[in-house]
Design a protein around this motif. Sequence first.
Motif: not given
Length: 333
Positions: A167-188
Amino acid sequence: MKAFIIDHYKSKDGGRIAEMPEPELHDEEVLVKVRAAGVNLLDVKIRDGEFKLILPYRLPLILGNDVAGVIVRAGSRVQGFKVGDEVYARPDKDRIGTFAEFIAVNEADLAIKPLALTMEEAAAVPLVALTAWQALVEIAELKKGQKVFIQAGSGGVGTIAIQLAKHLGAIVATTTSTANIDWVKQLGANIVIDYKKEDFEAKLQNYDVVLNSQDAKTLEKSLRVLKPGGKLISISGPPDPAFAKEIGAGWLVKLVMSILSYRIRKKAKGHGISYSFLFMRASGSQLKEITSLINSGIIRPVMDKVFPFESTKEAMAYVENGRAKGKVVVKVS
């Protein structure tokens, strides 16, 4: 009233439900009938005595740091809320105890519950959302186009922090497990690293901000993905002298915190990076800002499981195992 308490730190029973007196109501407080309470790793750490140096609670102690419920009584000086209001809050660190039928909360820590959320969803918000807000808005002053690395993107803090950073306009990187990759992409999240297969240090460079929630090894690795002038903000420690000053700690606690954080502060300084420890604080005014984002559909809480009040111990064990996808909540009434 019924409440989930600990009689001793690191007690073998892990806590129990017991009868406790209703909380004493101060003039600037409201009495909230608890409908739901969020469960956080902080509750586990308090139960195990990890914060007893800086949070000297009196035992037996009612645990719980997130609440959603209804005001049933108001102190004589309360002006912004009334009996019947549906509210949510992260109570002040000195007045915790949301795993109970009632809790007294200072009106300065309260906000009206977001209209679109159930009580359970609302209880999942305050602590993690305030943590994300204070890290990214207050400390990092995150701006459009900046790069932020938010660790553990599928966790309670991570799920909200990703949405807020986007929302603040940042470029966001994160870590997660294999099963959650698409899901956290949907969060932004723009860049998602599978921590089981990839090393974030090899993929990320010249970041403006890192929000660290992991261990000491990960904290030191995080320094190397930041650019000079970057900000390393840790919610998992070690606490620093600035935090000791903020809580008005005595000289011994200040010394201990200075020693605990000396290594990372020295390394950060050598990289031209600032290091901050964040132990989020209660804030009704910030929670109102977050409420606006929720009501606008910009941020949404992510729920994993709702446990009945009788299973509070099991809810804490579930959070402790680190597998929760978003937040875990206890339904109290």
